[in-house]
Design a protein around this motif. Structure first.
Motif, PDB file in Angstrom:
ATOM      1  N   GLN A 176       0.852  -1.190   0.000  1.00 58.61           N
ATOM      2  CA  GLN A 176       0.000   0.000   0.000  1.00 58.61           C
ATOM      3  C   GLN A 176       0.891   1.244   0.000  1.00 58.61           C
ATOM      4  O   GLN A 176       1.003   1.964   1.005  1.00 58.61           O
ATOM      5  CB  GLN A 176      -0.883  -0.018   1.247  1.00 58.61           C
ATOM      6  N   PRO A 177       1.518   1.541  -1.124  1.00 58.78           N
ATOM      7  CA  PRO A 177       2.514   2.619  -1.152  1.00 58.78           C
ATOM      8  C   PRO A 177       1.974   4.017  -0.845  1.00 58.78           C
ATOM      9  O   PRO A 177       2.751   4.903  -0.515  1.00 58.78           O
ATOM     10  CB  PRO A 177       3.090   2.561  -2.577  1.00 58.78           C
ATOM     11  N   LEU A 178       0.652   4.207  -0.924  1.00 59.51           N
ATOM     12  CA  LEU A 178       0.101   5.536  -0.602  1.00 59.51           C
ATOM     13  C   LEU A 178      -0.594   5.549   0.763  1.00 59.51           C
ATOM     14  O   LEU A 178      -1.384   6.460   1.052  1.00 59.51           O
ATOM     15  CB  LEU A 178      -0.895   5.998  -1.671  1.00 59.51           C
ATOM     16  N   ALA A 179      -0.304   4.547   1.599  1.00 59.12           N
ATOM     17  CA  ALA A 179      -0.961   4.497   2.919  1.00 59.12           C
ATOM     18  C   ALA A 179      -0.749   5.816   3.656  1.00 59.12           C
ATOM     19  O   ALA A 179       0.371   6.326   3.731  1.00 59.12           O
ATOM     20  CB  ALA A 179      -0.400   3.335   3.729  1.00 59.12           C
ATOM     21  N   GLY A 180      -1.840   6.364   4.162  1.00 58.96           N
ATOM     22  CA  GLY A 180      -1.764   7.608   4.935  1.00 58.96           C
ATOM     23  C   GLY A 180      -1.704   8.865   4.074  1.00 58.96           C
ATOM     24  O   GLY A 180      -1.655   9.982   4.599  1.00 58.96           O
ATOM     25  N   LYS A 181      -1.694   8.706   2.739  1.00 58.08           N
ATOM     26  CA  LYS A 181      -1.588   9.892   1.873  1.00 58.08           C
ATOM     27  C   LYS A 181      -2.958  10.290   1.306  1.00 58.08           C
ATOM     28  O   LYS A 181      -3.808   9.447   1.049  1.00 58.08           O
ATOM     29  CB  LYS A 181      -0.609   9.644   0.726  1.00 58.08           C
ATOM     30  N   SER A 182      -3.106  11.606   1.125  1.00 55.79           N
ATOM     31  CA  SER A 182      -4.369  12.141   0.589  1.00 55.79           C
ATOM     32  C   SER A 182      -4.111  12.912  -0.696  1.00 55.79           C
ATOM     33  O   SER A 182      -3.128  13.648  -0.792  1.00 55.79           O
ATOM     34  CB  SER A 182      -5.015  13.086   1.597  1.00 55.79           C
ATOM     35  N   VAL A 183      -5.001  12.727  -1.658  1.00 55.01           N
ATOM     36  CA  VAL A 183      -4.881  13.393  -2.954  1.00 55.01           C
ATOM     37  C   VAL A 183      -6.157  14.194  -3.201  1.00 55.01           C
ATOM     38  O   VAL A 183      -7.258  13.667  -3.012  1.00 55.01           O
ATOM     39  CB  VAL A 183      -4.701  12.341  -4.081  1.00 55.01           C
ATOM     40  N   VAL A 184      -6.007  15.459  -3.606  1.00 55.57           N
ATOM     41  CA  VAL A 184      -7.186  16.270  -3.935  1.00 55.57           C
ATOM     42  C   VAL A 184      -7.364  16.291  -5.447  1.00 55.57           C
ATOM     43  O   VAL A 184      -6.421  16.571  -6.189  1.00 55.57           O
ATOM     44  CB  VAL A 184      -7.041  17.704  -3.382  1.00 55.57           C
ATOM     45  N   ALA A 185      -8.566  15.980  -5.904  1.00 55.85           N
ATOM     46  CA  ALA A 185      -8.880  15.999  -7.339  1.00 55.85           C
ATOM     47  C   ALA A 185      -9.775  17.198  -7.617  1.00 55.85           C
ATOM     48  O   ALA A 185     -10.906  17.262  -7.141  1.00 55.85           O
ATOM     49  CB  ALA A 185      -9.573  14.704  -7.734  1.00 55.85           C
ATOM     50  N   LEU A 186      -9.220  18.140  -8.369  1.00 53.22           N
ATOM     51  CA  LEU A 186      -9.869  19.427  -8.613  1.00 53.22           C
ATOM     52  C   LEU A 186     -10.300  19.470 -10.073  1.00 53.22           C
ATOM     53  O   LEU A 186      -9.461  19.492 -10.967  1.00 53.22           O
ATOM     54  CB  LEU A 186      -8.762  20.458  -8.404  1.00 53.22           C
ATOM     55  N   PHE A 187     -11.600  19.455 -10.354  1.00 60.24           N
ATOM     56  CA  PHE A 187     -12.049  19.330 -11.753  1.00 60.24           C
ATOM     57  C   PHE A 187     -12.891  20.523 -12.192  1.00 60.24           C
ATOM     58  O   PHE A 187     -13.953  20.777 -11.644  1.00 60.24           O
ATOM     59  CB  PHE A 187     -12.861  18.034 -11.940  1.00 60.24           C
ATOM     60  N   GLU A 188     -12.421  21.222 -13.236  1.00 61.38           N
ATOM     61  CA  GLU A 188     -13.204  22.305 -13.847  1.00 61.38           C
ATOM     62  C   GLU A 188     -14.111  21.797 -14.962  1.00 61.38           C
ATOM     63  O   GLU A 188     -14.902  22.565 -15.509  1.00 61.38           O
ATOM     64  CB  GLU A 188     -12.271  23.357 -14.468  1.00 61.38           C
ATOM     65  N   LYS A 189     -13.908  20.527 -15.370  1.00 64.23           N
ATOM     66  CA  LYS A 189     -14.683  19.964 -16.484  1.00 64.23           C
ATOM     67  C   LYS A 189     -15.239  18.600 -16.080  1.00 64.23           C
ATOM     68  O   LYS A 189     -14.676  17.958 -15.184  1.00 64.23           O
ATOM     69  CB  LYS A 189     -13.785  19.744 -17.704  1.00 64.23           C
ATOM     70  N   PRO A 190     -16.273  18.103 -16.784  1.00 65.06           N
ATOM     71  CA  PRO A 190     -16.813  16.785 -16.449  1.00 65.06           C
ATOM     72  C   PRO A 190     -15.825  15.660 -16.707  1.00 65.06           C
ATOM     73  O   PRO A 190     -14.851  15.846 -17.457  1.00 65.06           O
ATOM     74  CB  PRO A 190     -18.001  16.623 -17.394  1.00 65.06           C
ATOM     75  N   SER A 191     -16.061  14.521 -16.102  1.00 67.28           N
ATOM     76  CA  SER A 191     -15.205  13.343 -16.316  1.00 67.28           C
ATOM     77  C   SER A 191     -15.921  12.098 -15.837  1.00 67.28           C
ATOM     78  O   SER A 191     -16.629  12.122 -14.839  1.00 67.28           O
ATOM     79  CB  SER A 191     -13.913  13.502 -15.516  1.00 67.28           C
ATOM     80  N   LEU A 192     -15.728  11.002 -16.562  1.00 71.25           N
ATOM     81  CA  LEU A 192     -16.137   9.686 -16.060  1.00 71.25           C
ATOM     82  C   LEU A 192     -14.867   8.907 -15.719  1.00 71.25           C
ATOM     83  O   LEU A 192     -14.552   8.637 -14.566  1.00 71.25           O
ATOM     84  CB  LEU A 192     -16.956   8.931 -17.109  1.00 71.25           C
ATOM     85  N   ARG A 193     -14.106   8.564 -16.780  1.00 76.62           N
ATOM     86  CA  ARG A 193     -12.933   7.692 -16.626  1.00 76.62           C
ATOM     87  C   ARG A 193     -11.884   8.252 -15.660  1.00 76.62           C
ATOM     88  O   ARG A 193     -11.400   7.543 -14.776  1.00 76.62           O
ATOM     89  CB  ARG A 193     -12.267   7.446 -17.998  1.00 76.62           C
ATOM     90  N   THR A 194     -11.529   9.523 -15.840  1.00 77.30           N
ATOM     91  CA  THR A 194     -10.412  10.073 -15.069  1.00 77.30           C
ATOM     92  C   THR A 194     -10.757  10.137 -13.579  1.00 77.30           C
ATOM     93  O   THR A 194      -9.991   9.684 -12.727  1.00 77.30           O
ATOM     94  CB  THR A 194     -10.056  11.474 -15.610  1.00 77.30           C
ATOM     95  N   ARG A 195     -11.926  10.673 -13.313  1.00 82.51           N
ATOM     96  CA  ARG A 195     -12.325  10.832 -11.913  1.00 82.51           C
ATOM     97  C   ARG A 195     -12.449   9.480 -11.207  1.00 82.51           C
ATOM     98  O   ARG A 195     -11.908   9.277 -10.118  1.00 82.51           O
ATOM     99  CB  ARG A 195     -13.663  11.586 -11.836  1.00 82.51           C
ATOM    100  N   VAL A 196     -13.155   8.556 -11.851  1.00 78.69           N
ATOM    101  CA  VAL A 196     -13.426   7.276 -11.180  1.00 78.69           C
ATOM    102  C   VAL A 196     -12.151   6.436 -11.075  1.00 78.69           C
ATOM    103  O   VAL A 196     -11.881   5.816 -10.039  1.00 78.69           O
ATOM    104  CB  VAL A 196     -14.551   6.511 -11.922  1.00 78.69           C
ATOM    105  N   SER A 197     -11.339   6.440 -12.124  1.00 79.75           N
ATOM    106  CA  SER A 197     -10.123   5.600 -12.075  1.00 79.75           C
ATOM    107  C   SER A 197      -9.097   6.163 -11.097  1.00 79.75           C
ATOM    108  O   SER A 197      -8.373   5.394 -10.451  1.00 79.75           O
ATOM    109  CB  SER A 197      -9.517   5.410 -13.475  1.00 79.75           C
ATOM    110  N   PHE A 198      -9.020   7.478 -10.948  1.00 85.28           N
ATOM    111  CA  PHE A 198      -8.117   8.022  -9.918  1.00 85.28           C
ATOM    112  C   PHE A 198      -8.619   7.637  -8.525  1.00 85.28           C
ATOM    113  O   PHE A 198      -7.848   7.200  -7.671  1.00 85.28           O
ATOM    114  CB  PHE A 198      -7.998   9.554 -10.020  1.00 85.28           C
ATOM    115  N   ASP A 199      -9.905   7.786  -8.304  1.00 88.20           N
ATOM    116  CA  ASP A 199     -10.464   7.525  -6.966  1.00 88.20           C
ATOM    117  C   ASP A 199     -10.233   6.057  -6.575  1.00 88.20           C
ATOM    118  O   ASP A 199      -9.680   5.747  -5.513  1.00 88.20           O
ATOM    119  CB  ASP A 199     -11.960   7.885  -6.967  1.00 88.20           C
TER     120      ASP A 199
END
Ligand code: CP
Ligand code: NVA
Length: 307
Positions: free
Chosen positions: A33-56
């Motif tokens: 779990q290389p990102l254990a304890g880490k938080s990522v903010v996803a800031l979107f000005e445009k719609p998305s299906l693939r990018t948003r869901v696959s990052f999450d």
């Protein structure tokens, strides 16, 4: 370090990242779990299906946590200077994934905060998509070097990233667009120089009839997000560039690719999307693996050159 585009990368580093992404996809258990304890903010000005869901989902699989910030109602800078946005986010989070209208917004986000910024699409580039696409090509052919990717349609952000990363990976590039819809002139110049240095072929044309040799044909929407031109104004001009079975036969391409969202029977026929020549779902699946490799590269101490 940030990932705004691959334009300042070396061929060696690009190949290492691609190989690492495939290793991470095939043997995730090696990396825990290389990102254990880490938080990522996803800031979107445009719609998305693939990018948003696959990052999450991808961040979750690596043990991290994603917070989605919806900025679709107005561009980021209308509410607050992007520099201040990233300075604030860097007080709590470990990276920002941003989908924005202007590349400049990404540069501003990167200028102040002290956390990595990952480009999740802007007007000029879509690097996460390009990495996923070349993973898919490598899986389909076993090798990328010496293959030819022909991009047909509107010269846009996706085209630019495919060209930049493709040249670094040794993939010959052909771009065929209608007149007036060519790729950005500065990027064309840069890619031409890079291609000469890497010994890769790079050609640009408006003549679809001359496309007689390709391993893959790639297309994308004729109207990108934020382009409000009515379809009726461009449809006639673009229709001869539709990617269909006839063009696959003419070019000898084995596979067709598209970043999606795709518009059936406009830039690509539904019949071709659903055929066994389509790599569309592999590309979609590989978004997660490409992005997870990028996150590991930017946020952990892993030495990617070992893979
Ligand atoms: N290909 C791609 O980026 O898809 P979304 O716009 O749905 O994220
Ligand atoms: N060129 C398209 C890509 C969508 C993933 C756009 O910018 O809308």
């Amino acid at each position: 370090m940030h990932l705004l585009s691959f334009s300042d990368w070396t061929a060696k580093d690009a190949n290492s990242l691609l190989d690492f992404a495939i290793t991470l996809k095939q043997t995730p258990e090696r990396f825990g779990q290389p990102l254990a304890g880490k938080s990522v903010v996803a800031l979107f000005e445009k719609p998305s299906l693939r990018t948003r869901v696959s990052f999450d989902i991808g961040i979750n699989k690596l043990g991290g946590h994603m917070v989605y910030v919806d900025s679709q109602s107005q561009p980021l800078e209308k509410r607050e200077d992007p520099k201040d946005v990233s300075a604030n986010i860097s007080q709590w989070a470990d990276a920002i994934v941003a989908r924005v209208y202007k590349h400049k917004t990404l540069e501003d986000l990167a200028s102040e905060g002290n956390i990595p910024i990952i480009n999740a699409l802007c007007d000029m580039y879509h690097p996460c998509q390009a990495l996923a696409d070349y993973i898919s090509m490598k899986e389909a052919f076993g090798e990328i070097k010496g293959k030819t990717l022909a991009y047909v349609g509107d010269g846009n952000n996706v085209t630019h990233s495919l060209l930049i990363l493709g040249v670094l990976l040794g993939c010959n590039q052909v771009v065929v667009t209608p007149k007036g819809h060519e790729i950005d002139a500065n990027i064309a110049q840069k890619v031409a120089k890079m291609a000469a240095a890497e010994n890769v072929e790079f050609t640009i044309s408006n003549h679809i009839d001359t496309l007689t040799k390709a391993d893959v044909i790639y297309t994308d929407t004729w109207l990108s997000m934020g382009d409000n031109t009515p379809l009726s104004e461009i449809k006639e001009k673009f229709m001869p560039y539709q990617v269909n079975k006839a063009l696959m036969e003419q070019s000898g391409a084995s596979y067709v690719m598209h970043c999606q969202p795709a518009h059936r029977d406009l830039e690509i026929t539904g019949e071709l999307m659903d055929s066994n020549q389509s790599l569309l779902m592999q590309e979609s699946k590989n978004r997660l693996h490409a992005q997870n490799a990028i996150l590991c590269f930017l946020l952990t101490e892993l030495d990617l050159s070992q893979f």
